[in-house]
Design a protein around this motif. Sequence first.
Motif, PDB file in Angstrom:
ATOM      1  N   GLY A 188     -11.618  55.819 -52.828  1.00 35.45           N
ATOM      2  CA  GLY A 188     -11.825  56.084 -51.670  1.00 35.45           C
ATOM      3  C   GLY A 188     -11.798  54.523 -50.910  1.00 35.45           C
ATOM      4  N   ALA A 189     -11.665  53.620 -51.332  1.00 35.29           N
ATOM      5  CA  ALA A 189     -11.673  52.176 -50.637  1.00 35.29           C
ATOM      6  C   ALA A 189     -10.290  52.029 -49.943  1.00 35.29           C
ATOM      7  N   GLY A 190      -9.749  52.966 -49.105  1.00 33.06           N
ATOM      8  CA  GLY A 190      -8.523  53.023 -48.433  1.00 33.06           C
ATOM      9  C   GLY A 190      -8.874  53.429 -46.887  1.00 33.06           C
ATOM     10  N   ALA A 191      -9.527  54.806 -47.091  1.00 27.42           N
ATOM     11  CA  ALA A 191      -9.849  55.491 -45.986  1.00 27.42           C
ATOM     12  C   ALA A 191     -11.294  54.802 -45.503  1.00 27.42           C
ATOM     13  N   ALA A 221     -15.023  49.740 -46.648  1.00 29.06           N
ATOM     14  CA  ALA A 221     -16.307  49.382 -47.023  1.00 29.06           C
ATOM     15  C   ALA A 221     -16.557  49.488 -48.470  1.00 29.06           C
ATOM     16  N   GLY A 222     -15.958  50.463 -49.076  1.00 28.10           N
ATOM     17  CA  GLY A 222     -16.095  50.757 -50.575  1.00 28.10           C
ATOM     18  C   GLY A 222     -15.340  49.782 -51.392  1.00 28.10           C
ATOM     19  N   MET A 223     -14.839  48.666 -50.884  1.00 28.93           N
ATOM     20  CA  MET A 223     -14.063  47.879 -51.733  1.00 28.93           C
ATOM     21  C   MET A 223     -14.602  47.143 -52.723  1.00 28.93           C
ATOM     22  N   SER A 229       8.538  64.283 -47.352  1.00 33.65           N
ATOM     23  CA  SER A 229       8.081  62.966 -46.909  1.00 33.65           C
ATOM     24  C   SER A 229       6.872  62.906 -46.091  1.00 33.65           C
ATOM     25  N   ILE A 230       6.981  63.592 -44.992  1.00 29.82           N
ATOM     26  CA  ILE A 230       6.330  63.569 -43.894  1.00 29.82           C
ATOM     27  C   ILE A 230       4.745  64.121 -43.991  1.00 29.82           C
ATOM     28  N   ARG A 231       4.693  64.902 -45.089  1.00 33.85           N
ATOM     29  CA  ARG A 231       3.381  65.383 -45.544  1.00 33.85           C
ATOM     30  C   ARG A 231       2.434  64.055 -45.716  1.00 33.85           C
ATOM     31  N   ALA A 232       3.005  63.149 -46.200  1.00 34.16           N
ATOM     32  CA  ALA A 232       1.910  62.088 -46.543  1.00 34.16           C
ATOM     33  C   ALA A 232       1.702  61.383 -45.235  1.00 34.16           C
ATOM     34  N   PHE A 233       2.438  61.370 -44.267  1.00 28.85           N
ATOM     35  CA  PHE A 233       1.940  60.689 -42.710  1.00 28.85           C
ATOM     36  C   PHE A 233       0.862  61.159 -42.708  1.00 28.85           C
ATOM     37  N   ARG A 234       0.203  62.383 -42.627  1.00 30.87           N
ATOM     38  CA  ARG A 234      -1.123  62.832 -42.363  1.00 30.87           C
ATOM     39  C   ARG A 234      -2.271  62.036 -43.227  1.00 30.87           C
ATOM     40  N   ILE A 235      -2.044  61.090 -44.125  1.00 37.71           N
ATOM     41  CA  ILE A 235      -2.905  60.470 -45.172  1.00 37.71           C
ATOM     42  C   ILE A 235      -2.623  59.135 -44.917  1.00 37.71           C
ATOM     43  N   TYR A 236      -1.457  58.376 -44.849  1.00 34.96           N
ATOM     44  CA  TYR A 236      -1.082  57.138 -44.673  1.00 34.96           C
ATOM     45  C   TYR A 236      -2.012  56.617 -43.393  1.00 34.96           C
ATOM     46  N   ASP A 237      -2.335  55.333 -43.699  1.00 36.22           N
ATOM     47  CA  ASP A 237      -3.210  54.465 -42.634  1.00 36.22           C
ATOM     48  C   ASP A 237      -4.229  55.376 -42.048  1.00 36.22           C
ATOM     49  N   GLY A 238      -5.065  56.092 -43.248  1.00 38.73           N
ATOM     50  CA  GLY A 238      -6.384  56.671 -42.988  1.00 38.73           C
ATOM     51  C   GLY A 238      -5.693  58.237 -42.487  1.00 38.73           C
ATOM     52  N   PRO A 239      -6.367  59.026 -43.206  1.00 37.91           N
ATOM     53  CA  PRO A 239      -6.375  60.581 -43.138  1.00 37.91           C
ATOM     54  C   PRO A 239      -7.011  61.058 -41.762  1.00 37.91           C
ATOM     55  N   SER A 240      -6.289  61.918 -41.415  1.00 40.88           N
ATOM     56  CA  SER A 240      -6.646  62.786 -39.955  1.00 40.88           C
ATOM     57  C   SER A 240      -8.219  62.836 -39.888  1.00 40.88           C
ATOM     58  N   GLU A 241      -8.899  63.244 -40.946  1.00 39.73           N
ATOM     59  CA  GLU A 241     -10.395  63.387 -41.239  1.00 39.73           C
ATOM     60  C   GLU A 241     -11.142  62.201 -40.740  1.00 39.73           C
TER      61      GLU A 241
END
Length: 395
Positions: A134-137, A140-142, A359-371
């Motif tokens: 989870g240390a992407g979204a 702080a958990g890095m 390909s575009i499905r991942a866009f809702r996760i890249y650079d932080g998921p929508s949630e």
Amino acid sequence: MSELPGAVDRLAEKVRDFVIRDCIPEEAAWRASGEEVSEELRRALMARARDAGVYGLHLPKAFGGAGLDHRGKAKVLEAAGYSMLGPLALHCAAPDEGNQHLLDVVAEGSHREDYLRPLCEGERSCFLMTEPGGAGADPAGMKTLAVRDGGDYVINGRKWFITGALGARFAIIMARDASAGGAPTLFLTPMTTPGINVIRPMEVMAHDSTGGHCLVDLVDVRVPASAVLGEPGQGFRYAQVRLAPARLTHCMRWLGAAQRSHDVARSHAAHRHLFGDLLGHHQGVSFQLADNEMDLYAARAVTAQACAVLDAGSQGRHESSMAKVFVSEAASRVVDRSVQILGGLGVTGMTPVEHIYRSIRAFRIYDGPSEAHRMAIGRRSLPKGDDLLPDLTDF
């Protein structure tokens, strides 16, 4: 804007013409291979982009770019995104575009010549932040840790989903800095540094980059103190310098891909006859085309507004988060409707839409998921101080 609007429009049209002429003809063979875009193809496309005068338009003028502001980049990068190969040809794909911006803002002295210049000239890079667990979204958990040892730092940790790690010239590593109270520090180092081990590329839904999305282990990676990018302990702040604009450049590129899908679908609807009439004349299809038009229009407006905030000198964290959520979901809807309009054709490789859909499905996760973005947007929306209204439930 840094350029007259007409000049930017002409640049975008020039890019679109290049993409249609030089990138789209290369797509079929690449998609059929089922492989990442090869370094050979990437460099060949960059050479064509240079010949066409469109390479690196997003770069700062000092490094050969057009000196565009964010609103200017929005038009040029959308035009590049009309083909999945376009951003690679112009060298404005992730993670390199984000790293170019970060280094231009933060890097000083030898870092600009040793790292930023070759990156602008066509070399590749990677950004080692995301970790398993989870240390992407939630950075702080890095867990990756950098410890001072004399004049050096020694870094240990595991990173994953590191785009472009295979074949990258250098890495920007984010690690908790024990000498800065555990606050993150960014380090610049060649990928040949001992202890940087690219374990393997991770299998993903669609292949549309060069260098994979990789699992990377950092084992006693020793770097000198001069490898620190900017100031120690400022990694989170510098990451925002990179991430807020990068969310918007993702929006720009994916809007190009969504427009391409819509163009394929509406062309099909204008040629295909079904049930005694053109497919596009049937209400069920006509309404989907209309919804595509509205989603594309609104997504461009949201992106442009967020770009204007950045151009005005704000960090734009709130606006870029809203744009990233809205555009990622609107563009996904456009591509999904395009598949539906194409029917059976839409789930084959006979058009680019099937590949764009994966390909575009991942866009809702890249650079932080929508949630994660929604959570941040919601928290920022809570009134504070003078904006705080009386509790209406307190009678």
